[in-house]
Write an enzyme that holds these catalytic residues in place. Structure first.
Site, PDB file in Angstrom:
ATOM      1  N   CYS A   3       0.854  -1.198   0.000  1.00 13.58           N
ATOM      2  CA  CYS A   3       0.000   0.000   0.000  1.00 13.58           C
ATOM      3  C   CYS A   3       0.887   1.243   0.000  1.00 13.58           C
ATOM      4  CB  CYS A   3      -0.934  -0.009   1.207  1.00 13.58           C
ATOM      5  SG  CYS A   3      -1.770   1.575   1.464  1.00 13.58           S
ATOM      6  N   CYS A   6       0.639   3.335   3.243  1.00 18.22           N
ATOM      7  CA  CYS A   6       1.285   2.641   4.367  1.00 18.22           C
ATOM      8  C   CYS A   6       2.798   2.808   4.253  1.00 18.22           C
ATOM      9  CB  CYS A   6       0.906   1.168   4.401  1.00 18.22           C
ATOM     10  SG  CYS A   6      -0.734   0.839   5.098  1.00 18.22           S
ATOM     11  N   ASP A  29       0.101  16.690  -1.070  1.00 22.91           N
ATOM     12  CA  ASP A  29      -0.232  15.894  -2.258  1.00 22.91           C
ATOM     13  C   ASP A  29       0.840  16.134  -3.327  1.00 22.91           C
ATOM     14  OD1 ASP A  29      -3.131  14.561  -3.441  1.00 22.91           O
ATOM     15  OD2 ASP A  29      -1.585  15.143  -4.904  1.00 22.91           O
ATOM     16  N   ASN A  86     -12.638  10.609  -1.555  1.00 23.20           N
ATOM     17  CA  ASN A  86     -13.221   9.860  -2.667  1.00 23.20           C
ATOM     18  C   ASN A  86     -13.322   8.386  -2.287  1.00 23.20           C
ATOM     19  OD1 ASN A  86     -13.320  12.128  -4.455  1.00 23.20           O
ATOM     20  ND2 ASN A  86     -11.114  11.934  -4.761  1.00 23.20           N
ATOM     21  N   GLY A  92     -13.617   8.289  -8.308  1.00 25.19           N
ATOM     22  CA  GLY A  92     -12.255   8.490  -8.802  1.00 25.19           C
ATOM     23  C   GLY A  92     -11.175   8.180  -7.781  1.00 25.19           C
ATOM     24  N   THR A  94      -8.089   6.645  -6.326  1.00 28.55           N
ATOM     25  CA  THR A  94      -6.949   5.984  -6.979  1.00 28.55           C
ATOM     26  C   THR A  94      -6.028   5.288  -5.983  1.00 28.55           C
ATOM     27  OG1 THR A  94      -5.676   8.036  -6.963  1.00 28.55           O
ATOM     28  CG2 THR A  94      -6.937   7.568  -8.954  1.00 28.55           C
ATOM     29  N   HIS A  97      -6.059   3.542   0.357  1.00 28.60           N
ATOM     30  CA  HIS A  97      -5.825   3.739   1.792  1.00 28.60           C
ATOM     31  C   HIS A  97      -6.593   5.019   2.108  1.00 28.60           C
ATOM     32  CE1 HIS A  97      -2.936   3.764   5.444  1.00 28.60           C
ATOM     33  NE2 HIS A  97      -3.721   4.823   5.584  1.00 28.60           N
ATOM     34  N   HIS A  99      -8.118   8.379   2.761  1.00 26.11           N
ATOM     35  CA  HIS A  99      -7.454   9.685   2.893  1.00 26.11           C
ATOM     36  C   HIS A  99      -8.451  10.795   2.673  1.00 26.11           C
ATOM     37  CE1 HIS A  99      -7.122   8.315  -1.301  1.00 26.11           C
ATOM     38  NE2 HIS A  99      -7.237   9.594  -1.653  1.00 26.11           N
ATOM     39  N   HIS A 101      -8.614  14.773   1.445  1.00 21.07           N
ATOM     40  CA  HIS A 101      -7.942  15.894   0.800  1.00 21.07           C
ATOM     41  C   HIS A 101      -8.352  17.176   1.534  1.00 21.07           C
ATOM     42  CE1 HIS A 101      -7.065  13.664  -3.069  1.00 21.07           C
ATOM     43  NE2 HIS A 101      -8.051  12.931  -2.622  1.00 21.07           N
TER      44      HIS A 101
HETATM   45  P1  AMP Z   1      -7.657   9.888  -4.758  1.00 24.78           P
HETATM   46  O1  AMP Z   1      -7.702  10.088  -6.247  1.00 24.78           O
HETATM   47  O2  AMP Z   1      -8.766  10.554  -3.998  1.00 24.78           O
HETATM   48  O3  AMP Z   1      -7.504   8.416  -4.399  1.00 24.78           O
HETATM   49  O4  AMP Z   1      -6.359  10.650  -4.272  1.00 24.78           O
HETATM   50  C1  AMP Z   1      -5.092  10.118  -4.310  1.00 24.78           C
HETATM   51  C2  AMP Z   1      -4.149  11.279  -4.222  1.00 24.78           C
HETATM   52  O5  AMP Z   1      -2.874  10.803  -3.871  1.00 24.78           O
HETATM   53  C3  AMP Z   1      -3.990  12.068  -5.531  1.00 24.78           C
HETATM   54  O6  AMP Z   1      -4.375  13.424  -5.336  1.00 24.78           O
HETATM   55  C4  AMP Z   1      -2.490  11.926  -5.839  1.00 24.78           C
HETATM   56  O7  AMP Z   1      -1.934  13.092  -6.398  1.00 24.78           O
HETATM   57  C5  AMP Z   1      -1.910  11.625  -4.472  1.00 24.78           C
HETATM   58  N1  AMP Z   1      -0.644  10.888  -4.491  1.00 24.78           N
HETATM   59  C6  AMP Z   1      -0.345   9.787  -5.208  1.00 24.78           C
HETATM   60  N2  AMP Z   1       0.911   9.373  -4.936  1.00 24.78           N
HETATM   61  C7  AMP Z   1       1.414  10.254  -4.008  1.00 24.78           C
HETATM   62  C8  AMP Z   1       2.651  10.375  -3.328  1.00 24.78           C
HETATM   63  N3  AMP Z   1       3.660   9.506  -3.532  1.00 24.78           N
HETATM   64  N4  AMP Z   1       2.813  11.399  -2.475  1.00 24.78           N
HETATM   65  C9  AMP Z   1       1.808  12.288  -2.264  1.00 24.78           C
HETATM   66  N5  AMP Z   1       0.602  12.216  -2.854  1.00 24.78           N
HETATM   67  C10 AMP Z   1       0.404  11.226  -3.719  1.00 24.78           C
HETATM   68 ZN    ZN Z   2      -2.345   1.461   3.611  1.00 22.88          ZN
END
Ligand code: AMP
Ligand code: ZN
Length: 113
Positions: A3, A6, A29, A86, A92, A94, A97, A99, A101
């Site tokens: 993950c 993680c 981010d 999300n 959307g 991605t 884990h 989170h 925003h």
């Molecule tokens: P979501 O699309 O809501 O799942 O948000 C995932 C977020 O994680 C996106 O805004 C990405 O830009 C961010 N993200 C992906 N990889 C990293 C990383 N290594 N460090 C910081 N943010 C990340």
């Molecule tokens: Zn995790």
């Protein structure tokens, strides 16, 4: 389990830390959508809002407490901000884990869907 968040929490993958305590980690981010774009995550792995239960929901209240504190520290508490999580494909999501925003520092798009 493999993950991304993680690994970030463990320090195996670098991140720009904004805040950390026993239960929560917050970092910038990597692809900011606004001047302030911070991700606030529970240290304990939950995949999404779908994993929130009566037993673990305390961390969600704490995340909102941290969001308010960070918004103040980052100078957006008065101008306004948005906290978004999300959940699943249609939203959307991605990274699987949970989170939140924290977005602000500009006039945000009012479209919710
Ligand atoms: P979501 O699309 O809501 O799942 O948000 C995932 C977020 O994680 C996106 O805004 C990405 O830009 C961010 N993200 C992906 N990889 C990293 C990383 N290594 N460090 C910081 N943010 C990340
Ligand atoms: Zn995790």
């Amino acid at each position: 389990m493999d993950c991304l968040f993680c690994s970030i929490i463990k320090g195996d993958i670098p991140s720009t830390k904004v805040y950390e305590d026993e239960t929560v980690y917050a970092f910038k981010d990597i692809n900011p959508m606004a001047p302030v774009h911070v991700l606030i995550v529970p240290k304990k792995h939950l995949s999404s809002i779908n994993d929130v239960t009566q037993e673990n929901s305390g961390v969600i209240a704490h995340i909102y407490e941290v969001a308010a504190k960070l918004a103040k520290e980052l100078g957006i508490s008065e101008s306004g901000y948005r906290v978004v999580s999300n959940c699943g494909a249609d939203a959307g999501q991605t990274v699987f884990h949970l989170h939140f925003h924290l977005l602000g520092g500009k006039k945000l798009n009012v479209t919710m869907c």
